[in-house]
Write a protein that holds these residues in place. Sequence first.
Motif, PDB file in Angstrom:
ATOM      1  N   LYS A   7       0.720  -1.258   0.258  1.00 49.42           N
ATOM      2  CA  LYS A   7      -0.091  -0.242   0.186  1.00 49.42           C
ATOM      3  C   LYS A   7       0.683   1.557   0.417  1.00 49.42           C
ATOM      4  CE  LYS A   7      -4.029  -1.562   3.124  1.00 49.42           C
ATOM      5  NZ  LYS A   7      -4.871  -1.089   4.045  1.00 49.42           N
ATOM      6  N   GLY A   8       1.988   1.081   0.995  1.00 49.48           N
ATOM      7  CA  GLY A   8       2.447   2.391   1.030  1.00 49.48           C
ATOM      8  C   GLY A   8       3.635   2.693  -0.113  1.00 49.48           C
ATOM      9  N   PHE A   9       4.019   1.450  -1.581  1.00 49.04           N
ATOM     10  CA  PHE A   9       4.869   1.777  -2.312  1.00 49.04           C
ATOM     11  C   PHE A   9       3.771   2.450  -3.782  1.00 49.04           C
ATOM     12  CE2 PHE A   9       6.723  -0.675  -6.221  1.00 49.04           C
ATOM     13  CZ  PHE A   9       8.059   0.229  -5.935  1.00 49.04           C
ATOM     14  N   LEU A  10       2.599   1.947  -3.257  1.00 46.80           N
ATOM     15  CA  LEU A  10       1.454   3.009  -4.106  1.00 46.80           C
ATOM     16  C   LEU A  10       1.242   3.935  -4.321  1.00 46.80           C
ATOM     17  CD1 LEU A  10      -0.401  -1.216  -4.721  1.00 46.80           C
ATOM     18  CD2 LEU A  10       1.414  -0.294  -6.714  1.00 46.80           C
ATOM     19  N   SER A  11       1.358   3.804  -3.477  1.00 51.41           N
ATOM     20  CA  SER A  11       0.562   5.572  -2.088  1.00 51.41           C
ATOM     21  C   SER A  11       1.941   6.213  -2.857  1.00 51.41           C
ATOM     22  CB  SER A  11       0.538   5.512  -0.815  1.00 51.41           C
ATOM     23  OG  SER A  11      -0.867   4.818  -1.047  1.00 51.41           O
ATOM     24  N   SER A  12       2.996   5.360  -2.879  1.00 47.84           N
ATOM     25  CA  SER A  12       3.780   7.059  -2.831  1.00 47.84           C
ATOM     26  C   SER A  12       3.990   5.804  -4.794  1.00 47.84           C
ATOM     27  CB  SER A  12       5.853   5.833  -2.867  1.00 47.84           C
ATOM     28  OG  SER A  12       6.474   7.106  -3.167  1.00 47.84           O
ATOM     29  N   MET A  13       3.871   5.722  -5.489  1.00 45.47           N
ATOM     30  CA  MET A  13       4.147   6.005  -6.952  1.00 45.47           C
ATOM     31  C   MET A  13       2.712   7.117  -7.248  1.00 45.47           C
ATOM     32  SD  MET A  13       4.250   2.295  -8.623  1.00 45.47           S
ATOM     33  CE  MET A  13       4.569   1.534  -7.505  1.00 45.47           C
ATOM     34  N   LEU A  14       1.368   7.030  -6.504  1.00 46.65           N
ATOM     35  CA  LEU A  14       0.097   7.701  -6.696  1.00 46.65           C
ATOM     36  C   LEU A  14       0.586   9.493  -6.697  1.00 46.65           C
ATOM     37  CD1 LEU A  14      -2.729   5.402  -5.463  1.00 46.65           C
ATOM     38  CD2 LEU A  14      -2.458   6.521  -7.573  1.00 46.65           C
ATOM     39  N   GLU A  15       1.459  10.017  -5.332  1.00 47.07           N
ATOM     40  CA  GLU A  15       1.402  11.272  -5.163  1.00 47.07           C
ATOM     41  C   GLU A  15       2.643  11.412  -6.074  1.00 47.07           C
ATOM     42  OE1 GLU A  15       3.304  10.936  -1.245  1.00 47.07           O
ATOM     43  OE2 GLU A  15       1.411  10.184  -0.108  1.00 47.07           O
ATOM     44  N   LYS A  16       3.510  10.012  -6.655  1.00 41.27           N
ATOM     45  CA  LYS A  16       4.632  11.043  -7.509  1.00 41.27           C
ATOM     46  C   LYS A  16       3.907  11.327  -9.191  1.00 41.27           C
ATOM     47  CE  LYS A  16       8.155   9.310  -4.821  1.00 41.27           C
ATOM     48  NZ  LYS A  16       9.785   8.640  -4.614  1.00 41.27           N
ATOM     49  N   ASP A  17       2.813  10.628  -8.769  1.00 39.82           N
ATOM     50  CA  ASP A  17       1.605  10.250  -9.944  1.00 39.82           C
ATOM     51  C   ASP A  17       3.117  10.317 -11.335  1.00 39.82           C
ATOM     52  OD1 ASP A  17       0.556  10.242 -11.942  1.00 39.82           O
ATOM     53  OD2 ASP A  17       0.176  12.559 -12.795  1.00 39.82           O
ATOM     54  N   ARG A  18       4.056   8.797 -10.606  1.00 34.22           N
ATOM     55  CA  ARG A  18       4.817   7.865 -11.876  1.00 34.22           C
ATOM     56  C   ARG A  18       4.779   6.639 -10.955  1.00 34.22           C
ATOM     57  NH1 ARG A  18      10.552  10.718 -13.041  1.00 34.22           N
ATOM     58  NH2 ARG A  18      10.415   8.336 -14.260  1.00 34.22           N
ATOM     59  N   PHE A  19       4.247   5.609 -12.493  1.00 34.36           N
ATOM     60  CA  PHE A  19       4.184   4.147 -11.911  1.00 34.36           C
ATOM     61  C   PHE A  19       5.070   3.551 -13.725  1.00 34.36           C
ATOM     62  CE2 PHE A  19       0.568   5.830 -10.784  1.00 34.36           C
ATOM     63  CZ  PHE A  19       0.433   4.309 -10.020  1.00 34.36           C
ATOM     64  N   PRO A  20       5.556   2.627 -13.776  1.00 29.55           N
ATOM     65  CA  PRO A  20       5.907   2.327 -14.077  1.00 29.55           C
ATOM     66  C   PRO A  20       4.933   1.392 -16.126  1.00 29.55           C
ATOM     67  CG  PRO A  20       5.501   0.358 -12.588  1.00 29.55           C
ATOM     68  CD  PRO A  20       5.279   1.533 -12.339  1.00 29.55           C
ATOM     69  N   HIS A  21       5.209   1.004 -16.549  1.00 23.61           N
ATOM     70  CA  HIS A  21       4.447   0.572 -17.493  1.00 23.61           C
ATOM     71  C   HIS A  21       3.613  -1.117 -17.425  1.00 23.61           C
ATOM     72  CE1 HIS A  21       8.130  -1.952 -18.849  1.00 23.61           C
ATOM     73  NE2 HIS A  21       7.601  -2.416 -19.561  1.00 23.61           N
ATOM     74  N   ALA A  22       4.475  -1.545 -16.275  1.00 24.37           N
ATOM     75  CA  ALA A  22       3.988  -3.310 -16.344  1.00 24.37           C
ATOM     76  C   ALA A  22       4.356  -3.159 -13.805  1.00 24.37           C
ATOM     77  CB  ALA A  22       4.142  -3.704 -16.845  1.00 24.37           C
ATOM     78  N   LEU A  23       3.235  -4.242 -13.471  1.00 22.34           N
ATOM     79  CA  LEU A  23       3.070  -3.728 -12.655  1.00 22.34           C
ATOM     80  C   LEU A  23       2.557  -5.640 -12.129  1.00 22.34           C
ATOM     81  CD1 LEU A  23       1.277  -1.008 -11.010  1.00 22.34           C
ATOM     82  CD2 LEU A  23       3.913  -1.761 -10.676  1.00 22.34           C
ATOM     83  N   LEU A  24       4.038  -6.380 -11.783  1.00 22.83           N
ATOM     84  CA  LEU A  24       3.322  -7.747 -11.312  1.00 22.83           C
ATOM     85  C   LEU A  24       2.790  -8.080  -9.731  1.00 22.83           C
ATOM     86  CD1 LEU A  24       3.661 -11.016 -12.207  1.00 22.83           C
ATOM     87  CD2 LEU A  24       5.516 -10.942 -10.868  1.00 22.83           C
ATOM     88  N   PHE A  25       2.074  -8.145  -9.512  1.00 20.18           N
ATOM     89  CA  PHE A  25       1.550  -8.423  -8.040  1.00 20.18           C
ATOM     90  C   PHE A  25       1.559  -9.527  -8.205  1.00 20.18           C
ATOM     91  CE2 PHE A  25      -2.056  -4.912  -7.286  1.00 20.18           C
ATOM     92  CZ  PHE A  25      -0.623  -3.929  -7.642  1.00 20.18           C
ATOM     93  N   SER A  26       2.066 -10.197  -6.585  1.00 21.10           N
ATOM     94  CA  SER A  26       2.813 -12.143  -6.866  1.00 21.10           C
ATOM     95  C   SER A  26       2.364 -12.054  -5.208  1.00 21.10           C
ATOM     96  CB  SER A  26       3.738 -11.615  -6.974  1.00 21.10           C
ATOM     97  OG  SER A  26       4.490 -13.398  -7.140  1.00 21.10           O
ATOM     98  N   GLY A  27       1.577 -13.064  -5.014  1.00 17.90           N
ATOM     99  CA  GLY A  27       1.695 -13.988  -3.827  1.00 17.90           C
ATOM    100  C   GLY A  27       0.705 -14.644  -3.997  1.00 17.90           C
ATOM    101  N   PRO A  28       0.293 -15.348  -2.591  1.00 22.02           N
ATOM    102  CA  PRO A  28      -0.805 -16.346  -1.981  1.00 22.02           C
ATOM    103  C   PRO A  28      -2.154 -16.495  -2.968  1.00 22.02           C
ATOM    104  CG  PRO A  28       1.204 -16.638  -0.391  1.00 22.02           C
ATOM    105  CD  PRO A  28       0.475 -15.423  -1.369  1.00 22.02           C
ATOM    106  N   PRO A  29      -2.678 -17.650  -3.761  1.00 18.70           N
ATOM    107  CA  PRO A  29      -3.826 -17.084  -3.915  1.00 18.70           C
ATOM    108  C   PRO A  29      -4.779 -16.690  -2.590  1.00 18.70           C
ATOM    109  CG  PRO A  29      -3.365 -19.036  -3.941  1.00 18.70           C
ATOM    110  CD  PRO A  29      -2.374 -19.058  -3.139  1.00 18.70           C
ATOM    111  N   GLY A  30      -5.996 -15.589  -2.961  1.00 19.81           N
ATOM    112  CA  GLY A  30      -6.856 -15.093  -2.344  1.00 19.81           C
ATOM    113  C   GLY A  30      -6.260 -13.848  -0.658  1.00 19.81           C
ATOM    114  N   VAL A  31      -5.179 -13.044  -0.539  1.00 13.99           N
ATOM    115  CA  VAL A  31      -3.772 -11.978  -0.228  1.00 13.99           C
ATOM    116  C   VAL A  31      -4.508 -11.322   0.037  1.00 13.99           C
ATOM    117  CG1 VAL A  31      -3.035 -14.028   0.705  1.00 13.99           C
ATOM    118  CG2 VAL A  31      -2.475 -12.471  -0.885  1.00 13.99           C
ATOM    119  N   GLY A  32      -5.457 -11.210  -1.566  1.00 13.10           N
ATOM    120  CA  GLY A  32      -6.037  -9.505  -2.060  1.00 13.10           C
ATOM    121  C   GLY A  32      -5.335  -8.840  -2.804  1.00 13.10           C
ATOM    122  N   LYS A  33      -5.048  -9.589  -3.795  1.00 15.41           N
ATOM    123  CA  LYS A  33      -3.741  -9.003  -4.688  1.00 15.41           C
ATOM    124  C   LYS A  33      -4.968  -8.245  -6.204  1.00 15.41           C
ATOM    125  CE  LYS A  33      -1.792 -12.842  -6.399  1.00 15.41           C
ATOM    126  NZ  LYS A  33      -2.260 -13.953  -5.347  1.00 15.41           N
TER     127      LYS A  33
END
Length: 186
Positions: A7-33
């Motif tokens: 959340k903090g990482f994504l919030s920082s990107m939102l504040e700076k209005d800077r995103f890479p062209h691709a994000l990979l959300f990785s983790g166990p099934p059902g955790v909220g990705k």
Amino acid sequence: VGHEKPKGFLSSMLEKDRFPHALLFSGPPGVGKCTMALALVKHLFCDKQVACGSCRPCQNVIRNTHPDLRIIRSDDSIGIDELRSVRKEVYESPYEGPLRVILIDGAEQMTREAANALLKTLEEPPPLNLFILITSSEKGVPLTIRSRCMRIGFGPISREAIKTYFSDGLKLPEKKAGLLASLSCG
């Protein structure tokens, strides 16, 4: 619930209005990705830029009817036809929002041909597009694709955080909240 680091990482990107062209959300099934990905999309498209949930763009994201959001998911496999149509779409300007979001839920389910089609797009990403790949099996996503994405890792949520959510957020009795938190395995 939980996931303070992503959340903090994504919030920082939102504040700076800077995103890479691709994000990979990785983790166990059902955790909220996927939930986190859709919350990010609401933030990006929201009229008030806060993911209010009530403006027309937020409602369109919730209903999966936003013209600049393409969600690809499959129980079986994600084929080349779906990725070819995306490849054509990403070269057009977004209809309403500031960018177009292509969300691929179950990225490990892509066939080899589909992964190659996506790779061609990720190698030379057109502007005004954000790809969000969601996977429960990072090794199932080809390394060539993973290397072109910014990885955001998700882990199991603490039992205490889940219990607090059940008891405070959903107003379940303490005993039931504790039992459900234990059964959830994060």
